[in-house]
Write an enzyme that holds these catalytic residues in place. Structure first.
Site, mmCIF file in Angstrom:
data_model
loop_
_atom_site.group_PDB
_atom_site.id
_atom_site.type_symbol
_atom_site.label_atom_id
_atom_site.label_comp_id
_atom_site.label_asym_id
_atom_site.label_seq_id
_atom_site.Cartn_x
_atom_site.Cartn_y
_atom_site.Cartn_z
ATOM 1 N N GLU A 133 0.836 -1.194 0.000
ATOM 2 C CA GLU A 133 0.000 0.000 0.000
ATOM 3 C C GLU A 133 0.874 1.249 0.000
ATOM 4 O OE1 GLU A 133 -3.380 2.252 2.750
ATOM 5 O OE2 GLU A 133 -1.929 0.897 3.648
ATOM 6 N N CYS B 107 -7.044 -2.280 5.686
ATOM 7 C CA CYS B 107 -5.996 -2.178 6.703
ATOM 8 C C CYS B 107 -6.575 -1.631 8.005
ATOM 9 C CB CYS B 107 -4.874 -1.268 6.216
ATOM 10 S SG CYS B 107 -3.526 -1.114 7.413
ATOM 11 N N GLY C 106 -6.902 -13.992 3.404
ATOM 12 C CA GLY C 106 -6.892 -14.252 4.839
ATOM 13 C C GLY C 106 -6.807 -15.714 5.219
ATOM 14 N N ARG D 199 0.624 -13.942 4.089
ATOM 15 C CA ARG D 199 1.702 -14.453 4.941
ATOM 16 C C ARG D 199 2.325 -15.742 4.432
ATOM 17 N NH1 ARG D 199 -0.986 -15.395 10.054
ATOM 18 N NH2 ARG D 199 -2.809 -15.442 8.694
#
Length: 486
Positions: free
Chosen positions: A42, A115, A212, A240
């Site tokens: 971002e 976010c 997610g 991740r």
């Protein structure tokens, strides 16, 4: 306006936007391993609007460079049709300006509404936008007609409210929406809500990208499809799991971590990634191995070369940097030849630089040149300054009494280049330039007299009655200390 071929967001495996991780080396590595689309980290609209778009001929990249010379966003031709630029914004007009700035160099533009971190929400960006549907709609409509657009957000507490918001956004004409399957107050350790992503997927016709799933679902390549089915999403976005090992995108399975890290380092060196960012990403990959001998050496590394040496890649670093130096030298020679061919033969040149340590405080050659022009009844000096794309250095030509002057040495700032041009002019004219070694400085004495006069007038209550032309002269002289606008 250049518009790339629209991205397809169905059936895709996507590298998610991650702060400090989604820089060019990681994006290219993910593409190598099989990612279909990659997001940059971002980037805030206000920061991007301060940047200048620069073609980096040495690295063969497009750089968006801040006023302090820091590269805020770097991209290359290899990813142009598959990189999505994610923006942090809460203002429709700023968002549009940034979109126009980058649209010819990226495949899509995404607004971050997911976010939950304070640095984003306190500026009414990220997840904070979820509480302002009108602003979301305004941003989306303002963008209409640009390249492929998307939204990326976490959901709000009530599923029905979330679905209604997505339907409203869909009507603005965006190409896709990415849903991080958590509420804004939840964090990665909380379970991902596949049922909510599924409800959104079934409620809209545009592609929904599920995000997610790294904590609960995605441990290896086959799990990507499992997560997609559980959410009924069109595509899957991975954060991740890809940060820990970007070969998660590889159909054949994971590559050995050491090979992955060495491949990452090659891109980091090849594209001159800042060593602190490189080290951060490598540390995320090492995870539990940070306390090993290699992990401790990596943590102690203070340069790209030292990082390469930790991974037995010292020779690669030397070879690559030597290639770049040779290329830079070649381009500089070519540029100099072109400059010489295009050079105005009437320009008077000297090899000089401005060193402020050689001058009294607040006294510069530009001030002396301006003072000389006033005394000689010449128009004030005119400076024309250009920046060289290759190394972003500056050169200035000053015109005085219809003659032009410049230094042959390029400077790191516009201000320094203009001072150097003034020095060339003053030395050619044989006029003092204000250096400490020249003895008594009449400009300093003039300033002192003006200051004393203003104090006396103020003490006698006459400051307001001071002739306007005197005030104008004083302001004009002091303003010369500022850097002129381009």
């Amino acid at each position: 306006m250049t518009v790339n071929t629209p991205l397809c967001f169905r059936g895709k495996k996507i590298l998610a936007p991650m702060v400090r991780v989604g820089t060019l080396p990681m994006r290219l590595l993910a593409l190598d391993y099989g990612a279909d689309i990659v997001y940059c980290e971002e980037l805030i609209d206000i920061k991007m609007l301060q940047c200048k778009r620069v073609i980096n001929e040495v690295l063969e990249t497009v750089d968006f460079v801040a006023p302090n010379e820091r590269v805020v966003f770097r991209t290359c031709e290899r990813e142009r049709t598959r990189v999505v630029f994610q923006m942090g914004s809460a203002d429709a007009e700023r968002a549009l300006a940034v979109a126009k700035l980058v649209e010819s160099d990226v495949a899509g533009i995404d607004i971050n509404m997911g976010c939950p971190k304070e640095y984003s929400t306190k500026a009414s960006m990220g997840a904070a936008l979820l509480s302002d549907p009108d602003k979301i709609e305004s941003v989306s409509i303002t963008w209409w007609g640009l390249s492929c657009l998307g939204k990326n957000f976490c959901f709000i507490p009530q599923v029905e409210d979330t679905v209604n918001l997505v339907k409203r956004i869909e009507k603005t004409g965006i190409a896709a929406i990415a849903v991080h399957g958590r509420k804004k107050e939840e964090r990665p350790q909380h379970p991902v809500h596949c049922d909510v992503i599924k409800a959104i997927s079934e409620a809209v016709s545009i592609p929904v990208i599920a995000n997610g799933g790294s904590h609960d679902f995605i441990k290896e390549y086959a799990d990507i499809e499992t997560f997609q089915k559980a959410t009924a999403a069109s595509s899957v976005m991975i954060a991740r799991a890809a940060m820990w090992n970007p070969s998660i995108f590889r159909k054949e399975g994971f590559c050995p971590l050491k090979d992955v890290m060495q491949d990452y380092i090659k891109y980091a060196v090849r594209y001159d990634n800042h060593y602190t960012n490189t080290k951060y990403c490598l540390c995320q990959m090492l995870r539990e191995q940070l306390e090993t001998t290699r992990g401790k050496k990596l943590h102690a590394a203070q340069s790209a070369q030292e990082i390469c040496e930790v991974f037995e890649m010292g020779d690669f670093y030397e070879e690559t940097t030597a290639i770049f130096e040779a290329k830079k030298t070649s381009l500089e020679t070519k540029t100099q030849d072109e400059d010489d061919q295009m050079e105005d033969p009437d320009v008077i040149k000297m090899a000089v630089r401005f060193d402020k340590r050689e001058y009294p405080p607040q006294i510069t050659p530009k001030m002396y040149l301006l003072e000389w022009c006033r005394k000689e009844k010449h128009p004030q000096p005119v400076y024309e300054t250009v920046q060289r794309p290759l190394d972003r250095l500056f050169c200035s030509v000053v015109t005085v009494a219809e003659r032009k002057y410049r230094s042959t040495l390029w400077d790191k700032s516009k201000k320094l280049a203009e001072q150097a041009a003034a020095i060339v002019c003053l030395r050619t004219l044989g006029v003092p330039e204000g250096k400490l070694c020249e003895g008594e400085n009449h400009l300093i004495n003039k300033r002192k007299r003006q200051d004393q006069e203003r104090l006396i007038n103020r003490d006698h209550g006459e400051d307001l009655a001071e002739p306007s032309h005197k005030k104008a002269n004083f302001i004009e002289e002091t303003s010369d200390l500022n850097v002129p606008k381009m």
